[in-house]
Design a protein around this motif. Structure first.
Motif, PDB file in Angstrom:
ATOM      1  N   ASN A  44      13.253 -41.328  20.761  1.00  0.00           N
ATOM      2  CA  ASN A  44      11.978 -40.815  21.278  1.00  0.00           C
ATOM      3  C   ASN A  44      11.788 -39.467  20.894  1.00  0.00           C
ATOM      4  OD1 ASN A  44      10.782 -42.765  23.173  1.00  0.00           O
ATOM      5  ND2 ASN A  44      12.460 -42.552  24.332  1.00  0.00           N
ATOM      6  N   LEU A  45      12.911 -38.650  20.381  1.00  0.00           N
ATOM      7  CA  LEU A  45      12.718 -37.463  20.026  1.00  0.00           C
ATOM      8  C   LEU A  45      11.923 -37.355  18.808  1.00  0.00           C
ATOM      9  CD1 LEU A  45      13.556 -34.379  20.402  1.00  0.00           C
ATOM     10  CD2 LEU A  45      15.529 -34.740  18.899  1.00  0.00           C
ATOM     11  N   GLN A  46      12.125 -38.237  17.817  1.00  0.00           N
ATOM     12  CA  GLN A  46      11.327 -38.517  16.660  1.00  0.00           C
ATOM     13  C   GLN A  46       9.909 -38.678  16.814  1.00  0.00           C
ATOM     14  OE1 GLN A  46      12.326 -37.900  13.407  1.00  0.00           O
ATOM     15  NE2 GLN A  46       9.919 -38.060  13.119  1.00  0.00           N
ATOM     16  N   LYS A  47       9.547 -39.625  17.849  1.00  0.00           N
ATOM     17  CA  LYS A  47       8.208 -39.910  18.442  1.00  0.00           C
ATOM     18  C   LYS A  47       7.750 -38.508  18.813  1.00  0.00           C
ATOM     19  CE  LYS A  47       9.373 -44.722  19.914  1.00  0.00           C
ATOM     20  NZ  LYS A  47       9.176 -45.659  21.120  1.00  0.00           N
ATOM     21  N   ALA A  48       8.614 -37.921  19.599  1.00  0.00           N
ATOM     22  CA  ALA A  48       7.964 -36.512  20.084  1.00  0.00           C
ATOM     23  C   ALA A  48       7.554 -35.677  18.920  1.00  0.00           C
ATOM     24  CB  ALA A  48       9.039 -35.689  21.025  1.00  0.00           C
ATOM     25  N   LYS A  49       8.448 -35.602  17.987  1.00  0.00           N
ATOM     26  CA  LYS A  49       8.210 -34.671  16.701  1.00  0.00           C
ATOM     27  C   LYS A  49       6.952 -35.212  15.878  1.00  0.00           C
ATOM     28  CE  LYS A  49      10.001 -33.331  12.492  1.00  0.00           C
ATOM     29  NZ  LYS A  49      11.076 -33.472  11.377  1.00  0.00           N
ATOM     30  N   ASP A  50       6.734 -36.414  15.894  1.00  0.00           N
ATOM     31  CA  ASP A  50       5.505 -37.054  15.258  1.00  0.00           C
ATOM     32  C   ASP A  50       4.116 -36.649  15.924  1.00  0.00           C
ATOM     33  OD1 ASP A  50       7.205 -38.093  13.337  1.00  0.00           O
ATOM     34  OD2 ASP A  50       7.079 -40.221  14.432  1.00  0.00           O
ATOM     35  N   VAL A  51       4.423 -36.899  17.077  1.00  0.00           N
ATOM     36  CA  VAL A  51       3.295 -36.362  18.168  1.00  0.00           C
ATOM     37  C   VAL A  51       2.857 -35.295  18.131  1.00  0.00           C
ATOM     38  CG1 VAL A  51       2.133 -36.392  20.530  1.00  0.00           C
ATOM     39  CG2 VAL A  51       3.274 -38.261  19.720  1.00  0.00           C
ATOM     40  N   LEU A  52       3.755 -34.300  17.959  1.00  0.00           N
ATOM     41  CA  LEU A  52       3.355 -32.638  18.319  1.00  0.00           C
ATOM     42  C   LEU A  52       3.310 -32.159  16.757  1.00  0.00           C
ATOM     43  CD1 LEU A  52       6.605 -31.925  20.423  1.00  0.00           C
ATOM     44  CD2 LEU A  52       4.135 -31.584  21.017  1.00  0.00           C
ATOM     45  N   THR A  53       3.786 -32.573  15.723  1.00  0.00           N
ATOM     46  CA  THR A  53       3.394 -32.376  14.498  1.00  0.00           C
ATOM     47  C   THR A  53       1.855 -32.844  14.102  1.00  0.00           C
ATOM     48  OG1 THR A  53       5.662 -32.752  13.364  1.00  0.00           O
ATOM     49  CG2 THR A  53       3.758 -32.674  12.040  1.00  0.00           C
ATOM     50  N   ALA A  54       1.362 -33.911  14.562  1.00  0.00           N
ATOM     51  CA  ALA A  54      -0.003 -34.378  14.375  1.00  0.00           C
ATOM     52  C   ALA A  54      -0.694 -33.121  14.882  1.00  0.00           C
ATOM     53  CB  ALA A  54      -0.083 -35.613  14.772  1.00  0.00           C
ATOM     54  N   LEU A  55      -0.507 -32.441  16.050  1.00  0.00           N
ATOM     55  CA  LEU A  55      -1.425 -31.939  16.752  1.00  0.00           C
ATOM     56  C   LEU A  55      -1.823 -30.467  15.666  1.00  0.00           C
ATOM     57  CD1 LEU A  55       0.008 -31.729  20.330  1.00  0.00           C
ATOM     58  CD2 LEU A  55      -1.999 -32.705  19.687  1.00  0.00           C
ATOM     59  N   ASP A  56      -0.713 -29.901  14.892  1.00  0.00           N
ATOM     60  CA  ASP A  56      -1.216 -28.867  14.176  1.00  0.00           C
ATOM     61  C   ASP A  56       0.109 -29.086  12.837  1.00  0.00           C
ATOM     62  OD1 ASP A  56      -1.491 -26.634  12.675  1.00  0.00           O
ATOM     63  OD2 ASP A  56      -1.876 -25.442  14.426  1.00  0.00           O
ATOM     64  N   PRO A  57      -0.248 -29.823  11.614  1.00  0.00           N
ATOM     65  CA  PRO A  57       0.611 -29.881  10.690  1.00  0.00           C
ATOM     66  C   PRO A  57       1.009 -28.538  10.061  1.00  0.00           C
ATOM     67  CG  PRO A  57      -1.026 -31.400  10.478  1.00  0.00           C
ATOM     68  CD  PRO A  57      -1.370 -30.618  11.463  1.00  0.00           C
ATOM     69  N   SER A  58       0.424 -27.554  10.332  1.00  0.00           N
ATOM     70  CA  SER A  58       0.663 -26.168   9.740  1.00  0.00           C
ATOM     71  C   SER A  58       1.749 -25.251  10.262  1.00  0.00           C
ATOM     72  CB  SER A  58      -0.665 -25.393   9.686  1.00  0.00           C
ATOM     73  OG  SER A  58      -0.969 -24.787  10.948  1.00  0.00           O
ATOM     74  N   LEU A  59       2.240 -25.843  11.547  1.00  0.00           N
ATOM     75  CA  LEU A  59       3.263 -25.299  12.225  1.00  0.00           C
ATOM     76  C   LEU A  59       4.557 -26.161  12.080  1.00  0.00           C
ATOM     77  CD1 LEU A  59       1.408 -24.539  15.610  1.00  0.00           C
ATOM     78  CD2 LEU A  59       1.877 -22.801  13.846  1.00  0.00           C
ATOM     79  N   LYS A  60       5.774 -25.459  12.207  1.00  0.00           N
ATOM     80  CA  LYS A  60       6.795 -25.741  11.986  1.00  0.00           C
ATOM     81  C   LYS A  60       7.303 -26.589  13.162  1.00  0.00           C
ATOM     82  CE  LYS A  60       8.731 -22.033   9.443  1.00  0.00           C
ATOM     83  NZ  LYS A  60       9.714 -20.639   9.212  1.00  0.00           N
ATOM     84  N   THR A  61       7.702 -27.666  12.953  1.00  0.00           N
ATOM     85  CA  THR A  61       8.241 -28.694  14.131  1.00  0.00           C
ATOM     86  C   THR A  61       9.485 -29.556  13.387  1.00  0.00           C
ATOM     87  OG1 THR A  61       6.132 -29.414  14.562  1.00  0.00           O
ATOM     88  CG2 THR A  61       7.596 -30.606  15.621  1.00  0.00           C
ATOM     89  N   GLU A  62      10.619 -29.117  14.122  1.00  0.00           N
ATOM     90  CA  GLU A  62      11.935 -29.988  13.702  1.00  0.00           C
ATOM     91  C   GLU A  62      12.620 -30.369  15.067  1.00  0.00           C
ATOM     92  OE1 GLU A  62      13.338 -30.343  10.719  1.00  0.00           O
ATOM     93  OE2 GLU A  62      11.607 -29.196   9.807  1.00  0.00           O
ATOM     94  N   ALA A  63      13.354 -31.812  14.676  1.00  0.00           N
ATOM     95  CA  ALA A  63      14.099 -32.347  15.752  1.00  0.00           C
ATOM     96  C   ALA A  63      15.504 -32.517  15.395  1.00  0.00           C
ATOM     97  CB  ALA A  63      13.408 -33.768  15.810  1.00  0.00           C
ATOM     98  N   TYR A  64      16.434 -31.955  16.565  1.00  0.00           N
ATOM     99  CA  TYR A  64      17.716 -31.848  16.650  1.00  0.00           C
ATOM    100  C   TYR A  64      18.391 -32.916  17.620  1.00  0.00           C
ATOM    101  CZ  TYR A  64      16.358 -27.983  13.950  1.00  0.00           C
ATOM    102  OH  TYR A  64      15.962 -27.046  12.795  1.00  0.00           O
ATOM    103  N   THR A  65      18.922 -33.899  17.080  1.00  0.00           N
ATOM    104  CA  THR A  65      19.567 -35.038  18.267  1.00  0.00           C
ATOM    105  C   THR A  65      20.891 -34.570  18.524  1.00  0.00           C
ATOM    106  OG1 THR A  65      18.308 -36.623  17.227  1.00  0.00           O
ATOM    107  CG2 THR A  65      20.198 -37.282  18.637  1.00  0.00           C
TER     108      THR A  65
END
Length: 308
Positions: A44-65
């Motif tokens: 679900n963390l990867q899904k969250a990252k995908d959703v949030l990245t899509a909102l603005d791909p120019s911003l950094k988004t990293e997921a750490y499990t």
């Protein structure tokens, strides 16, 4: 003073795969912030990252499990986040769990006092999780040459204040009471030193919220979520948090669809007065006190609403 929720700032949020953590991450993204997302639920963390990245791909988004109870994992996380983002401006220590006791005594509530594993699991996640995060990231916040406003948010619970009895509550209530005390001490220490006074501390106290603890798991679209009428969506809590941060509030006490601020205050006042008045512990739920407690609470809440 500029808000910590500002463009190009970085937020690190635990419990970011769902619920209030994900909702807050989404709000931060809408503010133009970079995101370090942390959760034990990798899928679900990867899904969250995908959703949030899509909102603005120019911003950094990293997921750490990681498991927030794992102290060594936090040390590694500190290095990785520093390499990727440079520094953190908003540290939201939000991950928390409730566990069920499985003690040998099966007589109602008594079994919660015989299962030390239930206590350890709860405290490892809900208390040592935030402490592990602070041990790594507080020194980084303090040593940063950038003295723009920074904030630490710890997610507490009304159960850590009113301490309702019953079920598997004792360890959870105790853990959230401890989080409250940690946040209070930390806030005092940071604001009492001129070199750290730009780092604010806030205790987020959600009301009844439809989160992963209640079955709403994953970064869901709230339009598709069916919840009880009285519960808040996680996005409502995130918006209330945003307002509290902008106002510089320490106690960010959220209402919900059933309980307004006046009722929360009255319930908390009654609980505090148990000590002052020498009543039985948790008298609000005691058979001989229930009616009197409820009458007083309702009257006090009404008085507060009327501005008395």
């Amino acid at each position: 003073m500029p808000s910590v929720l500002r463009s190009q700032a970085t937020a690190l949020i635990t419990g970011a795969a769902s619920g209030v953590g994900f909702a807050t991450a989404k709000l931060c993204r809408e503010k133009g912030m970079h995101l370090a997302l942390v959760d034990i639920d990798g899928a679900n963390l990867q899904k969250a990252k995908d959703v949030l990245t899509a909102l603005d791909p120019s911003l950094k988004t990293e997921a750490y499990t990681i498991d927030v109870a794992d102290e060594a994992a936090w040390a590694d996380l500190g290095k990785e986040v520093t390499e990727k983002f440079g520094e953190v401006d908003l540290l939201m220590l939000n991950a928390g769990k409730g566990f069920k006791a499985e003690g040998q005594l099966e007589g109602g509530r008594i079994k919660t006092w015989t299962d030390t594993g239930y206590w350890k699991k709860t405290l490892d996640t809900n208390v040592f999780g935030p402490l592990n995060g602070l041990s790594v990231f507080l020194p980084l916040l303090i040593s940063s040459p950038n003295k723009s406003p920074k904030s630490i948010v710890l997610t507490g619970s009304k159960q850590g204040i009113t301490n309702p009895p019953g079920g598997a509550n004792p360890a959870y209530n105790s853990s959230k009471a401890t989080v409250k005390h940690i946040a209070e001490h930390l806030s005092y220490d940071l604001r009492s030193d001129a070199s750290t006074s730009h780092i604010s501390v806030h205790l987020l106290i959600p009301g009844w919220t439809w989160t992963g603890l209640m079955g709403n798991v994953g970064p869901t679209d709230e339009k598709e979520v069916k919840k009880p009428d009285g519960a808040w969506y996680p996005s409502q809590v995130a918006e209330y948090l945003s307002k509290g941060l902008d106002e510089g509030a320490f106690y960010i006490l959220c209402p919900d669809g059933e309980t307004d601020r006046a009722l929360d205050q009255a319930r908390m006042r009654w609980g505090s007065d148990d000590v002052i008045e020498g009543r039985p512990a948790l008298s609000r739920w005691e058979e001989s006190w229930k009616v009197k407690a409820e009458e007083w609470i309702q009257a006090d809440a009404k008085s507060r609403r009327n501005g008395a």
